[in-house]
Design a protein around this motif. Structure first.
Motif, mmCIF file in Angstrom:
data_model
loop_
_atom_site.group_PDB
_atom_site.id
_atom_site.type_symbol
_atom_site.label_atom_id
_atom_site.label_comp_id
_atom_site.label_asym_id
_atom_site.label_seq_id
_atom_site.Cartn_x
_atom_site.Cartn_y
_atom_site.Cartn_z
ATOM 1 N N THR A 7 0.858 -1.174 0.000
ATOM 2 C CA THR A 7 0.000 0.000 0.000
ATOM 3 C C THR A 7 0.899 1.231 0.000
ATOM 4 O O THR A 7 1.859 1.299 0.759
ATOM 5 N N TYR A 8 0.596 2.213 -0.871
ATOM 6 C CA TYR A 8 1.369 3.448 -1.001
ATOM 7 C C TYR A 8 0.458 4.616 -0.676
ATOM 8 O O TYR A 8 -0.626 4.731 -1.222
ATOM 9 N N ARG A 9 0.909 5.502 0.223
ATOM 10 C CA ARG A 9 0.059 6.593 0.683
ATOM 11 C C ARG A 9 0.883 7.867 0.840
ATOM 12 O O ARG A 9 1.921 7.856 1.489
ATOM 13 N N PRO A 10 0.416 8.986 0.249
ATOM 14 C CA PRO A 10 1.121 10.258 0.459
ATOM 15 C C PRO A 10 0.887 10.760 1.879
ATOM 16 O O PRO A 10 -0.205 10.576 2.429
ATOM 17 N N ASP A 11 1.905 11.367 2.488
ATOM 18 C CA ASP A 11 1.722 11.930 3.819
ATOM 19 C C ASP A 11 1.568 13.444 3.726
ATOM 20 O O ASP A 11 1.615 14.027 2.653
ATOM 21 N N SER A 12 1.394 14.101 4.860
ATOM 22 C CA SER A 12 1.143 15.541 4.890
ATOM 23 C C SER A 12 2.348 16.371 4.463
ATOM 24 O O SER A 12 2.217 17.547 4.162
ATOM 25 N N LEU A 13 3.536 15.782 4.430
ATOM 26 C CA LEU A 13 4.747 16.506 4.031
ATOM 27 C C LEU A 13 5.060 16.357 2.539
ATOM 28 O O LEU A 13 6.061 16.861 2.064
ATOM 29 N N GLY A 14 4.217 15.639 1.816
ATOM 30 C CA GLY A 14 4.453 15.441 0.391
ATOM 31 C C GLY A 14 5.302 14.221 0.081
ATOM 32 O O GLY A 14 5.636 13.974 -1.069
ATOM 33 N N ASN A 15 5.664 13.453 1.092
ATOM 34 C CA ASN A 15 6.403 12.211 0.876
ATOM 35 C C ASN A 15 5.412 11.086 0.623
ATOM 36 O O ASN A 15 4.224 11.228 0.879
ATOM 37 N N THR A 16 5.898 9.967 0.134
ATOM 38 C CA THR A 16 5.054 8.796 -0.053
ATOM 39 C C THR A 16 5.539 7.706 0.879
ATOM 40 O O THR A 16 6.708 7.345 0.864
ATOM 41 N N VAL A 37 -1.466 -5.773 -10.456
ATOM 42 C CA VAL A 37 -2.487 -4.753 -10.706
ATOM 43 C C VAL A 37 -2.506 -3.810 -9.515
ATOM 44 O O VAL A 37 -2.524 -4.244 -8.366
ATOM 45 N N CYS A 38 -2.510 -2.490 -9.782
ATOM 46 C CA CYS A 38 -2.547 -1.473 -8.732
ATOM 47 C C CYS A 38 -3.767 -0.584 -8.947
ATOM 48 O O CYS A 38 -4.021 -0.138 -10.061
ATOM 49 N N ARG A 39 -4.505 -0.346 -7.850
ATOM 50 C CA ARG A 39 -5.707 0.478 -7.901
ATOM 51 C C ARG A 39 -5.651 1.525 -6.806
ATOM 52 O O ARG A 39 -5.155 1.260 -5.727
ATOM 53 N N LYS A 40 -6.209 2.704 -7.102
ATOM 54 C CA LYS A 40 -6.350 3.742 -6.081
ATOM 55 C C LYS A 40 -7.734 3.636 -5.472
ATOM 56 O O LYS A 40 -8.720 3.493 -6.190
ATOM 57 N N ASP A 41 -7.805 3.732 -4.138
ATOM 58 C CA ASP A 41 -9.107 3.730 -3.485
ATOM 59 C C ASP A 41 -9.625 5.168 -3.369
ATOM 60 O O ASP A 41 -8.988 6.107 -3.836
ATOM 61 N N THR A 49 -5.235 6.117 -1.690
ATOM 62 C CA THR A 49 -4.225 5.124 -1.342
ATOM 63 C C THR A 49 -4.094 4.135 -2.486
ATOM 64 O O THR A 49 -5.089 3.617 -2.979
ATOM 65 N N LEU A 50 -2.879 3.881 -2.918
ATOM 66 C CA LEU A 50 -2.620 2.953 -4.005
ATOM 67 C C LEU A 50 -2.402 1.567 -3.414
ATOM 68 O O LEU A 50 -1.547 1.384 -2.558
ATOM 69 N N ARG A 51 -3.184 0.599 -3.863
ATOM 70 C CA ARG A 51 -3.063 -0.774 -3.378
ATOM 71 C C ARG A 51 -2.678 -1.671 -4.544
ATOM 72 O O ARG A 51 -3.301 -1.629 -5.590
ATOM 73 N N CYS A 52 -1.640 -2.470 -4.337
ATOM 74 C CA CYS A 52 -1.117 -3.315 -5.401
ATOM 75 C C CYS A 52 -1.172 -4.778 -4.995
ATOM 76 O O CYS A 52 -0.779 -5.135 -3.888
ATOM 77 N N GLY A 92 -8.341 2.816 -15.352
ATOM 78 C CA GLY A 92 -7.414 3.648 -14.602
ATOM 79 C C GLY A 92 -6.489 2.871 -13.680
ATOM 80 O O GLY A 92 -5.748 3.460 -12.902
ATOM 81 N N ASN A 93 -6.518 1.546 -13.754
ATOM 82 C CA ASN A 93 -5.623 0.714 -12.950
ATOM 83 C C ASN A 93 -4.266 0.618 -13.630
ATOM 84 O O ASN A 93 -4.172 0.666 -14.847
ATOM 85 N N LEU A 94 -3.223 0.469 -12.839
ATOM 86 C CA LEU A 94 -1.889 0.220 -13.386
ATOM 87 C C LEU A 94 -1.710 -1.281 -13.511
ATOM 88 O O LEU A 94 -1.976 -2.024 -12.565
ATOM 89 N N ARG A 95 -1.262 -1.743 -14.669
ATOM 90 C CA ARG A 95 -1.075 -3.169 -14.908
ATOM 91 C C ARG A 95 0.334 -3.436 -15.393
ATOM 92 O O ARG A 95 0.860 -2.725 -16.240
#
Length: 136
Positions: free
Chosen positions: A25-34, A110-114, A118-121, A101-104
């Motif tokens: 799972t990939y998620r941006p934080d409040s500082l602009g980092n992932t 397969v990666c999808r944004k919820d 949040t990007l879930r792969c 819009g999924n990344l394959r």
């Protein structure tokens, strides 16, 4: 110098390879980092420095864009965009955005944004996150 979100997001999916690939799972934080977290316990943060290099705290890999626009890692991996807008890796893997819009990946990931962004792969490899800022 301003941050380039597209490079940071592109690098987030270019976490190649994470130890013992797992669902992540990939998620941006409040500082602009992932920030990322995988179900195998691997985790880390992607941070873009003042020179535009993106550093991965989980793998100690640094990513940078070269003069031709290719994304290069400190580990020797190279990703480039082909004429169709797909992202091709030096390992032969191709990433594309499907009609939903999924990344394959050509390898089956397969990666999808919820709804929260949040990007879930699901699959055996980490994704080369986004094909530039506007195509997320």
């Amino acid at each position: 110098m301003t941050r380039t979100p597209s490079l940071l997001m592109l690098t987030a999916l270019l976490l190649w390879p994470l130890a013992g690939m797992a669902d992540c799972t990939y998620r941006p934080d409040s500082l602009g980092n992932t920030r990322y977290q995988c179900d195998n316990g691997q985790s880390g943060t992607l941070h873009q420095d003042a020179l535009g290099n993106v550093r991965d705290s989980g793998t100690d890999t640094t990513w940078r864009k070269d003069a031709l626009g290719h994304l290069r890692s400190s580990e020797g991996d190279v990703y480039r965009k082909d004429a169709l807008g797909n992202l091709r890796g030096s390992d032969g893997t191709t990433w594309r955005t499907d009609s939903l819009g999924n990344l394959r990946s050509s390898e089956g990931t397969v990666c999808r944004k919820d709804a929260l962004g949040t990007l879930r792969c699901d699959g055996d490899e980490a994704p080369p996150v986004v094909f530039e800022g506007g195509k997320e």
